[in-house]
Design a protein around this motif. Structure first.
Motif, mmCIF file in Angstrom:
data_model
loop_
_atom_site.group_PDB
_atom_site.id
_atom_site.type_symbol
_atom_site.label_atom_id
_atom_site.label_comp_id
_atom_site.label_asym_id
_atom_site.label_seq_id
_atom_site.Cartn_x
_atom_site.Cartn_y
_atom_site.Cartn_z
ATOM 1 N N LYS A 84 0.693 -1.272 -0.055
ATOM 2 C CA LYS A 84 0.006 0.143 0.101
ATOM 3 C C LYS A 84 0.984 1.480 -0.147
ATOM 4 N N VAL A 87 2.094 1.921 -3.262
ATOM 5 C CA VAL A 87 1.220 2.437 -4.424
ATOM 6 C C VAL A 87 1.086 4.086 -3.966
ATOM 7 N N GLU A 91 1.924 7.213 -6.338
ATOM 8 C CA GLU A 91 0.801 8.286 -6.849
ATOM 9 C C GLU A 91 1.430 9.483 -6.582
#
Length: 123
Positions: A84, A87, A91
């Motif tokens: 997580k 990611v 981003e």
């Protein structure tokens, strides 16, 4: 052997754990067992067979299997958190970096480079 694990591999491990004898597990001679220290109540969950004939190695193998089984839920949770975080950082790197002020450019470039290296697992 790779040190990366995919979400699908984590899901497969969770499924395996769900089908296994509940923990915690511990070693007992060449066996991996579940239950209290008293012999009558323990349940054998695995029997080690070795062609080496090395009792020390077999005992270490039993301890390793039991320890890894007991640690698996925490290791899986840590791997999911790491995925997580990757990611979220990716981003951020692709969206937020474009809106930063120029005066912070050297710091941002250095920080970004360190994050990219960390995401590649080479920091």
């Amino acid at each position: 052997m790779t040190t990366e694990i995919t979400a699908a591999e984590l899901d497969a491990l969770v499924a395996l754990l769900a089908k296994a004898t509940p923990g915690p597990w511990r070693e007992s001679a060449m066996d991996v067992v579940h239950g209290p220290e008293q012999y009558p109540n323990e349940q054998k969950v695995a029997r080690l067979c070795s062609t080496t004939g090395d009792a020390n190695s077999e005992a270490h193998n039993a301890k390793t299997i039991a320890s890894l089984y007991n640690a698996a839920p925490a290791l899986i949770a840590a791997a999911r958190r790491e995925q997580k975080m990757r990611v979220l950082l990716q981003e951020w790197l692709t969206t937020e970096m474009d809106s930063m002020d120029e005066e912070y450019a050297p710091w941002i470039e250095s920080f970004t480079r360190r994050i990219r290296v960390a995401l590649e697992g080479t920091l």
